[in-house]
Structure formats: C-alpha cells, structure tokens
Motif scaffolding. Structure first.
Motif, PDB file in Angstrom:
ATOM      1  N   GLU A 370      -2.474   8.236  -5.213  1.00 23.64           N
ATOM      2  CA  GLU A 370      -1.050   8.038  -4.955  1.00 23.64           C
ATOM      3  C   GLU A 370      -0.841   6.983  -3.868  1.00 23.64           C
ATOM      4  OE1 GLU A 370       2.799  11.009  -4.737  1.00 23.64           O
ATOM      5  OE2 GLU A 370       0.904  11.636  -3.842  1.00 23.64           O
ATOM      6  N   GLU A 371      -1.703   6.968  -2.862  1.00 21.43           N
ATOM      7  CA  GLU A 371      -1.556   5.986  -1.792  1.00 21.43           C
ATOM      8  C   GLU A 371      -1.934   4.582  -2.249  1.00 21.43           C
ATOM      9  OE1 GLU A 371      -3.930   7.394   1.385  1.00 21.43           O
ATOM     10  OE2 GLU A 371      -2.659   9.131   1.837  1.00 21.43           O
ATOM     11  N   SER A 372      -2.960   4.476  -3.121  1.00 20.59           N
ATOM     12  CA  SER A 372      -3.445   3.161  -3.538  1.00 20.59           C
ATOM     13  C   SER A 372      -2.765   2.653  -4.799  1.00 20.59           C
ATOM     14  CB  SER A 372      -4.961   3.220  -3.764  1.00 20.59           C
ATOM     15  OG  SER A 372      -5.281   4.158  -4.785  1.00 20.59           O
ATOM     16  N   GLY A 373      -1.950   3.472  -5.451  1.00 16.87           N
ATOM     17  CA  GLY A 373      -1.297   3.050  -6.678  1.00 16.87           C
ATOM     18  C   GLY A 373      -2.194   3.058  -7.891  1.00 16.87           C
ATOM     19  N   THR A 374      -3.325   3.760  -7.805  1.00 14.96           N
ATOM     20  CA  THR A 374      -4.266   3.835  -8.932  1.00 14.96           C
ATOM     21  C   THR A 374      -4.394   5.276  -9.415  1.00 14.96           C
ATOM     22  OG1 THR A 374      -6.117   4.064  -7.374  1.00 14.96           O
ATOM     23  CG2 THR A 374      -5.564   1.827  -8.129  1.00 14.96           C
ATOM     24  N   ILE A 375      -3.287   5.994  -9.433  1.00 24.02           N
ATOM     25  CA  ILE A 375      -3.330   7.403  -9.785  1.00 24.02           C
ATOM     26  C   ILE A 375      -3.802   7.608 -11.221  1.00 24.02           C
ATOM     27  CG2 ILE A 375      -0.878   7.374 -10.432  1.00 24.02           C
ATOM     28  CD1 ILE A 375      -2.816  10.303  -8.851  1.00 24.02           C
ATOM     29  N   ASP A 376      -3.445   6.678 -12.140  1.00 29.70           N
ATOM     30  CA  ASP A 376      -3.863   6.837 -13.524  1.00 29.70           C
ATOM     31  C   ASP A 376      -5.385   6.731 -13.665  1.00 29.70           C
ATOM     32  OD1 ASP A 376      -3.714   4.227 -12.738  1.00 29.70           O
ATOM     33  OD2 ASP A 376      -3.104   3.452 -14.696  1.00 29.70           O
ATOM     34  N   GLN A 377      -5.993   5.774 -12.941  1.00 24.65           N
ATOM     35  CA  GLN A 377      -7.444   5.614 -13.019  1.00 24.65           C
ATOM     36  C   GLN A 377      -8.169   6.821 -12.424  1.00 24.65           C
ATOM     37  OE1 GLN A 377      -8.482   1.900 -11.193  1.00 24.65           O
ATOM     38  NE2 GLN A 377      -7.047   0.705 -12.428  1.00 24.65           N
TER      39      GLN A 377
END
Length: 433
Positions: A370-377
C-alpha cells in the motif's frame, strides 16, 4: 462469385438481413459499410446471384411455408432422451477452453459475433453450444458481452463478468480473457489437489460402511442363531453386537429413511443463507481440514483482489466481487466489512487488521504494498504463498489421515473378533475339557 448472407444495422439502427456478392468476407463487409450499414454477422451463403437487400425488402413478410415442406421433423422420444442425457453440466475445463479461445480470437481482432459463432460450432457440449447461441442473440439485440454473459449466473461468476466488463470498457478483452483463463486454471488445480487428498479416506470409509452393513445384517444374525441353539452364556461384547444387529434388522427401513431425511435436511439447511454462513464458519474449525479451507479461501481472496486491481476495477466495487469469489460466506462477510471500512476512508492495512484473518507476515506485505503502490504485485506473491501452503497441507493431510484410518479399521476388526469369535473359542475350550 461467392454469396454471403449478412445481418447488419442501418443508420437508423434497424436490423437488416440479406445477401451480397463479394470475392471475400472482408470485401462483403466493406461493401456493406459503403452502403452505410454496420455488419453484425456475415457468413457464406448458397451459391447463386446475390445482392444487398433494401430495408423495405428486409421488412417484407416472407411467404408461409407449407406444413411438412422444408420443416424439421419432430424429434422421436429416443432422440429427446438422448439430447437430455447429453446436456451435461458446463465444467471448469470447458470454461478454461472457452476463455483461451476467446482470448486468441479477440487478440486477432475478430468481431465478437464471428468469434462466438465459430466457437459455437466447435463446442461438443450441447448445453454450452446453446448458451453461446443465447449470448449471440443478446449481442445482436444491442447488449454488451458482459451483460449477455450475466444472464447465465450459474455458469459465469461475478469475477468472470467483472473482468469481461473491464475488458470491454478498456478495449482489451484479450487481456481480460487471459486473466480469466489463468484464474480458472489455478482454481482447477486447487480442486484437483483437494479431491486427490480426500479420495483415499472417502473410499476407505465407504468400503468400511458397506462391510459393516453386510456383517450387521447377514453375518451376526447367523452367529446369533447358532449361539441360541447351544444355549451358552455369551460375553458382553457379543450381546452388544447381537443387540445392534437385531435393531438394524428389525428397523432398517426407519434407519434408511432417517438417514435420507437427515442428508436432505442438511443440504437444504446449507443452501439457506443462515445455514451456509454457519456451516462455512464451522468448516474452518474442523480438525486438520479447517486450516486448509481457510488458506484456500485466503489464496482466492489474494489472487482475485490482485486481478481486480490490475484490471482497474474501483477498489470498493472490486471488494464486493472478491467476496463472492472466495467460496466461503463467513470469510466473505469479513471482506465486506473491509470494503465498508475502505469506503469510510480507512486504509487497506487497517481494515485487514480489523478483519482478523491474515497472518502478521501477510499484513506486513499489504502495508508495504500500500505504501509503495505495488499492492497488486504483493498480493500475487501472497496468493503464491498461500497456494504453496495449501499444497503442503493437502499432502500432509493425506499422511495424517492414513494412520487414523488404519487405527479405526484395527479397532473395528478387534471389536468384531471379540464379539463373534470369542464365544466360539469359549465353546471350543468347553468341549475339549
């Protein structure tokens, strides 16, 4: 020159059908476009001279067909029975094939009507062939593909429909069907692993139930008559077995009826909303199997949520779709509570903590994603982690159940030996003495 039968819509939106002479199918479509009509379906027609029908000609009533002339003869009772037997359920393997073929056809730029017409001709399942025909009819009436597929909720899940809808809106139906086929393949693999782990225990338990029924109904009464003629005093174990056997022999109709009523009642209760919720909650507490059910549901949640985020579905709407895809009403309720928290402005991590269904490692990965914007990965990695755990647990489940079944069988054989053969040994000793 070849003749092509077509269906098209004119500038006013009216449906027109007719025939056109053209060298190729693409040439026929081009000629229709030059006439201001949008092709819906074009297929090779009968040989002969053809031309484009005008709207007035298309609307002209056709001559009536005489009874028995060119009409399909009524099907015989045997043919109807054969068709009914052939209408098998559409399984997940056929949906995988359908998704793969749709991906290839849409990626090649083929129109939906032509793609579905080709698929309908290649399908062997009559039920799936009929379903595709109904979807084609809905498309010709102006509905979108997701809407047309949504008329068959027992075949296409909410996740399937949501991804198709996103693919239509973004113009990348091929990617949507690629994601769907990957998801269905993983789902099929999970189901296969569960069936493989439970096949042996179910076979052993079923065999022992049949053996117990035969022994109780046929074998023990024969020994009982022999012991009664001898007039010897029987051990307690033998008297208990004879009592159980007499009860089964005298009341087997009521026992069978009660068993059938209990099974039907349980299935009816499980189909109800409250019953399904309670049963799905209790399944998570079953020794040995409960943790496996929990990890399977969480693996589905992680993978489905990652697909929803990659497809660009709004997170609040996507959580509702994910809740319907996990296959457990109790866990689905917690996911819906997460959705409510997100709609109130809470973070995904906080709602996941409140849901109380993730391990600390998974919660940490959600926070980082959530912090890095890569929640889907990261959710895909979570799904892979849970899939590996499920595979390990299912293998371990078979290894743990096997000795339990062996002990159960040994105990049953011991009871039967003590109850049936112990009196025979006593009588033999008495005769020898």
């Amino acid at each position: 020159m070849p003749v092509f039968q077509y269906k098209a819509r004119n500038s006013a939106g009216a449906l027109i059908s007719g025939a056109v002479d053209a060298a190729t199918l693409d040439a026929a479509a081009g000629e229709l476009l030059e006439q201001g009509m949008t092709p819906i379906d074009i297929k090779a027609g009968r040989s002969g001279r053809g031309r484009i029908a005008t709207p007035q000609e298309s609307a002209r009533p056709r001559p009536a067909v005489r009874k028995g002339a060119g009409t399909k003869p009524p099907e015989s009772g045997l043919q109807q029975l054969n068709d009914a037997l052939m209408r098998k359920k559409i399984d997940i393997t056929e949906l995988i094939i359908f998704s793969r073929q749709m991906q290839s056809l849409t990626k090649a730029g083929l129109p939906l009507d032509r793609a579905l017409t080709g698929l309908r001709g290649s399908m062997k399942n009559p039920r799936l062939k009929q379903l595709i025909g109904e979807v084609l009819a809905d498309l010709e009436s102006g509905q979108s593909l997701s809407t047309a597929l949504g008329h068959h909720p027992k075949v296409f899940s909410p996740l399937f429909l949501s991804l198709v809808d996103v693919g239509e809106n973004t113009g990348r139906l091929d990617l949507a069907f690629e994601q769907i086929s990957r998801y269905l393949e993983l789902e099929k693999s999970t189901r296969k692993q569960v069936k493989s782990a439970t096949r042996y225990p179910i076979f052993v338990i079923s065999t022992m139930a049949v053996a117990l029924g035969i022994i109780t109904y046929f074998v023990i009464p024969a020994f009982s008559q022999t012991f009664a003629r001898l007039g010897a005093e029987l051990p307690l174990e033998t008297r208990i077995l004879i009592g159980i056997s007499d009860f089964v022999v005298n009341w087997w109709q009521f026992l069978l009826g009660g068993t059938v009523a209990a099974v039907v009642g349980f299935k009816t209760w499980v189909r109800s909303r409250r019953g399904k919720l309670i049963w799905d909650h209790q399944k998570l507490k079953i020794p040995l199997a409960g943790p496996v059910f929990n990890r399977i549901a969480l693996a589905r949640f992680s993978r489905t949520f990652a697909m929803i985020l990659k497809a660009g579905v709004p997170i609040v709407h996507g959580m509702g779709v994910v809740a319907g895809a996990v296959g457990n009403k109790f866990i689905a309720g917690r996911i819906l509570r997460m959705r409510d928290g997100i709609s109130r402005g809470e973070s995904l991590y906080n709602t996941a903590v409140t849901a109380d269904m993730f391990s600390p490692l998974i919660l940490q990965m959600i926070a980082v994603g959530e912090e890095s914007g890569t929640i889907d990965q990261l959710l895909e990695e979570v799904a892979d982690f849970y899939d590996a755990e499920v595979e390990y647990d299912l293998k371990r489940l078979g290894e743990v159940i096997e000795p339990i079944l062996i002990m159960f069988i040994a105990g049953m054989v011991l009871v039967l030996a003590l109850g049936v053969f112990l009196p025979i040994w006593d009588l033999s000793s008495a005769v020898n003495n």
